[in-house]
Structures are given as structure tokens and as C-alpha cells.
Scaffold this motif. Structure first.
Motif, PDB file in Angstrom:
ATOM      1  N   ILE A 156      -0.353   4.788   5.669  1.00 45.98           N
ATOM      2  CA  ILE A 156      -1.324   3.894   5.030  1.00 45.98           C
ATOM      3  C   ILE A 156      -2.037   4.597   3.875  1.00 45.98           C
ATOM      4  O   ILE A 156      -2.133   4.054   2.763  1.00 45.98           O
ATOM      5  N   ASN A 157      -2.526   5.796   4.135  1.00 38.15           N
ATOM      6  CA  ASN A 157      -3.272   6.523   3.105  1.00 38.15           C
ATOM      7  C   ASN A 157      -2.382   6.943   1.944  1.00 38.15           C
ATOM      8  O   ASN A 157      -2.762   6.835   0.772  1.00 38.15           O
ATOM      9  N   ASN A 158      -1.178   7.435   2.269  1.00 38.77           N
ATOM     10  CA  ASN A 158      -0.329   7.930   1.195  1.00 38.77           C
ATOM     11  C   ASN A 158       0.197   6.801   0.315  1.00 38.77           C
ATOM     12  O   ASN A 158       0.289   6.947  -0.903  1.00 38.77           O
ATOM     13  N   GLN A 159       0.524   5.682   0.926  1.00 41.27           N
ATOM     14  CA  GLN A 159       1.008   4.567   0.118  1.00 41.27           C
ATOM     15  C   GLN A 159      -0.079   4.077  -0.840  1.00 41.27           C
ATOM     16  O   GLN A 159       0.183   3.821  -2.021  1.00 41.27           O
ATOM     17  N   TYR A 160      -1.294   3.980  -0.330  1.00 47.65           N
ATOM     18  CA  TYR A 160      -2.412   3.565  -1.194  1.00 47.65           C
ATOM     19  C   TYR A 160      -2.623   4.584  -2.313  1.00 47.65           C
ATOM     20  O   TYR A 160      -2.756   4.218  -3.487  1.00 47.65           O
ATOM     21  N   ASN A 161      -2.672   5.864  -1.951  1.00 42.48           N
ATOM     22  CA  ASN A 161      -2.936   6.897  -2.949  1.00 42.48           C
ATOM     23  C   ASN A 161      -1.831   6.991  -3.988  1.00 42.48           C
ATOM     24  O   ASN A 161      -2.098   7.246  -5.175  1.00 42.48           O
ATOM     25  N   THR A 162      -0.580   6.786  -3.562  1.00 40.25           N
ATOM     26  CA  THR A 162       0.527   6.808  -4.510  1.00 40.25           C
ATOM     27  C   THR A 162       0.380   5.686  -5.526  1.00 40.25           C
ATOM     28  O   THR A 162       0.536   5.893  -6.738  1.00 40.25           O
ATOM     29  N   CYS A 163       0.062   4.494  -5.045  1.00 42.45           N
ATOM     30  CA  CYS A 163      -0.166   3.362  -5.951  1.00 42.45           C
ATOM     31  C   CYS A 163      -1.364   3.627  -6.864  1.00 42.45           C
ATOM     32  O   CYS A 163      -1.310   3.370  -8.083  1.00 42.45           O
ATOM     33  N   TYR A 164      -2.436   4.102  -6.279  1.00 41.45           N
ATOM     34  CA  TYR A 164      -3.668   4.336  -7.033  1.00 41.45           C
ATOM     35  C   TYR A 164      -3.437   5.301  -8.191  1.00 41.45           C
ATOM     36  O   TYR A 164      -3.818   5.012  -9.345  1.00 41.45           O
ATOM     37  N   TRP A 165      -2.791   6.429  -7.915  1.00 46.41           N
ATOM     38  CA  TRP A 165      -2.605   7.425  -8.969  1.00 46.41           C
ATOM     39  C   TRP A 165      -1.567   6.994  -9.993  1.00 46.41           C
ATOM     40  O   TRP A 165      -1.680   7.350 -11.179  1.00 46.41           O
ATOM     41  N   CYS A 166      -0.589   6.197  -9.592  1.00 48.73           N
ATOM     42  CA  CYS A 166       0.340   5.641 -10.568  1.00 48.73           C
ATOM     43  C   CYS A 166      -0.405   4.725 -11.541  1.00 48.73           C
ATOM     44  O   CYS A 166      -0.171   4.763 -12.756  1.00 48.73           O
ATOM     45  N   LEU A 167      -1.286   3.905 -11.012  1.00 46.83           N
ATOM     46  CA  LEU A 167      -2.059   3.001 -11.856  1.00 46.83           C
ATOM     47  C   LEU A 167      -3.003   3.769 -12.780  1.00 46.83           C
ATOM     48  O   LEU A 167      -3.100   3.478 -13.983  1.00 46.83           O
ATOM     49  N   VAL A 168      -3.691   4.767 -12.245  1.00 46.91           N
ATOM     50  CA  VAL A 168      -4.618   5.567 -13.055  1.00 46.91           C
ATOM     51  C   VAL A 168      -3.859   6.330 -14.134  1.00 46.91           C
ATOM     52  O   VAL A 168      -4.279   6.369 -15.305  1.00 46.91           O
ATOM     53  N   ASN A 169      -2.746   6.927 -13.779  1.00 47.82           N
ATOM     54  CA  ASN A 169      -1.968   7.699 -14.756  1.00 47.82           C
ATOM     55  C   ASN A 169      -1.319   6.813 -15.809  1.00 47.82           C
ATOM     56  O   ASN A 169      -0.929   7.298 -16.881  1.00 47.82           O
ATOM     57  N   SER A 170      -1.210   5.503 -15.520  1.00 48.55           N
ATOM     58  CA  SER A 170      -0.637   4.579 -16.500  1.00 48.55           C
ATOM     59  C   SER A 170      -1.691   4.019 -17.447  1.00 48.55           C
ATOM     60  O   SER A 170      -1.361   3.244 -18.352  1.00 48.55           O
ATOM     61  N   VAL A 180      -7.000  -3.677  -8.315  1.00 48.52           N
ATOM     62  CA  VAL A 180      -5.610  -4.119  -8.185  1.00 48.52           C
ATOM     63  C   VAL A 180      -5.147  -4.011  -6.738  1.00 48.52           C
ATOM     64  O   VAL A 180      -4.430  -4.879  -6.224  1.00 48.52           O
ATOM     65  N   LEU A 181      -5.562  -2.956  -6.056  1.00 49.05           N
ATOM     66  CA  LEU A 181      -5.082  -2.675  -4.701  1.00 49.05           C
ATOM     67  C   LEU A 181      -5.952  -3.289  -3.610  1.00 49.05           C
ATOM     68  O   LEU A 181      -5.540  -3.309  -2.445  1.00 49.05           O
ATOM     69  N   LYS A 182      -7.102  -3.802  -3.960  1.00 48.48           N
ATOM     70  CA  LYS A 182      -8.024  -4.327  -2.963  1.00 48.48           C
ATOM     71  C   LYS A 182      -7.389  -5.470  -2.168  1.00 48.48           C
ATOM     72  O   LYS A 182      -6.908  -6.453  -2.722  1.00 48.48           O
ATOM     73  N   GLY A 183      -7.377  -5.314  -0.835  1.00 46.83           N
ATOM     74  CA  GLY A 183      -6.888  -6.366   0.039  1.00 46.83           C
ATOM     75  C   GLY A 183      -5.372  -6.537   0.071  1.00 46.83           C
ATOM     76  O   GLY A 183      -4.878  -7.493   0.669  1.00 46.83           O
ATOM     77  N   THR A 184      -4.623  -5.629  -0.544  1.00 49.47           N
ATOM     78  CA  THR A 184      -3.168  -5.778  -0.588  1.00 49.47           C
ATOM     79  C   THR A 184      -2.510  -5.211   0.666  1.00 49.47           C
ATOM     80  O   THR A 184      -3.067  -4.356   1.345  1.00 49.47           O
ATOM     81  N   ASP A 185      -1.287  -5.696   0.937  1.00 48.08           N
ATOM     82  CA  ASP A 185      -0.562  -5.228   2.112  1.00 48.08           C
ATOM     83  C   ASP A 185       0.552  -4.261   1.714  1.00 48.08           C
ATOM     84  O   ASP A 185       0.751  -3.958   0.530  1.00 48.08           O
ATOM     85  N   THR A 186       1.302  -3.803   2.706  1.00 45.04           N
ATOM     86  CA  THR A 186       2.368  -2.836   2.470  1.00 45.04           C
ATOM     87  C   THR A 186       3.433  -3.373   1.522  1.00 45.04           C
ATOM     88  O   THR A 186       3.892  -2.667   0.613  1.00 45.04           O
ATOM     89  N   ALA A 187       3.836  -4.629   1.718  1.00 41.46           N
ATOM     90  CA  ALA A 187       4.885  -5.214   0.882  1.00 41.46           C
ATOM     91  C   ALA A 187       4.467  -5.263  -0.587  1.00 41.46           C
ATOM     92  O   ALA A 187       5.270  -4.970  -1.487  1.00 41.46           O
ATOM     93  N   PHE A 188       3.220  -5.627  -0.834  1.00 38.11           N
ATOM     94  CA  PHE A 188       2.737  -5.683  -2.213  1.00 38.11           C
ATOM     95  C   PHE A 188       2.785  -4.300  -2.858  1.00 38.11           C
ATOM     96  O   PHE A 188       3.219  -4.149  -4.004  1.00 38.11           O
TER      97      PHE A 188
END
Length: 220
Positions: A156-170, A180-188
Motif C-alpha cells: 500500500i505504502n510503496n504503490q502510493y509513494n511510487t505514484c506520488y514521486w512519479c507525479l512530482v518528478n513530472s 490526484v491520488l486522494k481516495g484512489t484504489d490499487t487499480a487506479f
């Protein structure tokens, strides 16, 4: 008993010690914690995972287990480690303060000793510090549930952090990435990583993604 380590706000991490039930006694867990964000920023740790730092943590856990033979299992997730002692351990008379201080000292000392092996280019800028606590668990089932939860939490933590840093680095700001990630599930999150950044989350190293790091003593 279980010991856990992680990095937070300026210090390095937390170590938890979990003690199995001994006859009529409750399980005990000890936790050592360090604020880590300042420490990781100062030492330029890669986001969301720095393999060098994770491998250093694994080495420290191995050294702790070699020093304390009654530790039977260790589980590492990101910046945290948990150590489980045999249910009948009489190490230091089962005194929580003694167990916490000695295991935390051993982990910290090895962190400093092995730093240059895993991060040879990055000097250690200041002394890492660990604190901790001891917690008792009444049954092995509850301890198992704790460790199962930690493993699920890794994903859970790593998937969120991976998405978060990809978005920040972009180019997004931290607050925009959070929205963007608030309230999202694994599939999203899986779809976001694949469609926008070409990352198949299932192909990331297991050390980061889902399993965490487990060390098991052969003398059970």
C-alpha cells in the motif's frame, strides 16, 4: 519480541522488538524510532526507494540477528524493521529497557560501521540516532497478524509513494500529486503508472513492491 526500524524527520528510524508469549507472560515488542525526512534529504536518498539505504538496513538487521541469537525472525519494510524473539527468551531477564537499549545500540552501531560499504560516495553527515519501545503480544496469532499487516502495508505504502514521486518528478507540486491520488484504489494507481509513466508495478523489485525483506534464523 520484535524490533522495528524506520526513518522519520531528521533522525533515521524506528526499531521494534516483539517478544513471544512465555507461558503466562505477554508478548513484548520494542520499537526504536528516528525522524527520517531530514536525514534522507541531507544524504540525498533516492525517492521513493533507495536500494543502497535498504540494503544497508538489511545488513544491520543481519548483524543484530547474529549478535542476538534469540531473535528468530526479522521483517523489513521500507524504513522499518521488526525483530521477533523466541517465546521463551530470557535475554536480559526480559527487561524491556535493557532489550530496547542494547538492540537499538547494536543496530545503530552497525548502521554507522557499514555506511561506507553501501553508500561509498555519500559521506555520513551526522550521527544517526534511534529510539524504541517494547510491546507485549498475548498470542502467536496476534503476532502473525501484525506481521501480515506489515507485509500488506508494504504494498500500500510503496504503490502510493511510487505514484506520488512519479507525479512530482513530472512537474506536479506535492499538493497536486496528493490531490490526484486522494481516495484512489490499487487499480487506479496501477493504470496511472502504466499509462502515464510506462511502469508496470508488478515488475518492480519485490524488495520495494510487496514482499519487504524477511530474515529467518535457522535455529528455531
Amino acid at each position: 519480541m520484535c524490533l522495528s526500524w524506520h526513518r522519520q524527520k531528521g533522525m533515521l528510524s524506528r526499531v521494534q522488538v516483539h517478544i513471544f508469549k512465555c507461558t503466562q507472560r505477554k508478548h513484548r515488542r520494542t520499537v526504536f524510532a528516528l525522524p527520517a525526512s531530514r536525514f534522507s534529504a541531507a544524504h540525498k536518498f533516492e525517492k521513493p526507494n533507495d536500494k543502497r539505504a535498504l540494503d544497508l538496513m538489511d545488513e544491520c538487521a543481519k548483524c543484530v540477528m547474529q549478535e542476538f541469537s534469540e531473535i528468530k525472525l526479522a521483517f523489513g519494510e521500507s524504513d522499518e524493521y521488526s525483530f521477533v524473539l523466541h517465546k521463551d527468551t530470557q535475554l536480559y531477564g526480559r527487561r524491556a529497557s535493557k532489550l530496547v537499549s542494547t538492540i537499538a545500540s547494536c543496530f545503530t552501531g552497525n548502521y554507522v560501521r557499514h555506511w561506507s560499504t553501501f553508500l561509498p560516495v555519500q559521506p555520513l553527515l551526522y550521527t544517526p540516532v534511534f529510539d524504541g519501545r517494547a510491546v507485549c503480544y498475548p498470542t502467536l496469532d496476534i503476532l502473525r497478524d501484525y506481521l501480515s499487516w506489515r507485509q500488506a502495508d508494504t504494498h500500500i505504502n510503496n504503490q502510493y509513494n511510487t505514484c506520488y514521486w512519479c507525479l512530482v518528478n513530472s512537474g506536479k507540486t506535492p499538493s497536486e500529486a496528493q490531490q490526484v491520488l486522494k481516495g484512489t484504489d490499487t487499480a487506479f494507481k496501477n493504470e496511472l503508472l502504466y499509462s502515464q509513466f510506462g511502469i508496470n508495478y508488478a515488475h518492480l523489485p519485490e524488495q520495494f513492491r510487496k514482499v519487504g525483506n524477511s530474515l529467518l534464523s535457522v535455529y528455531l
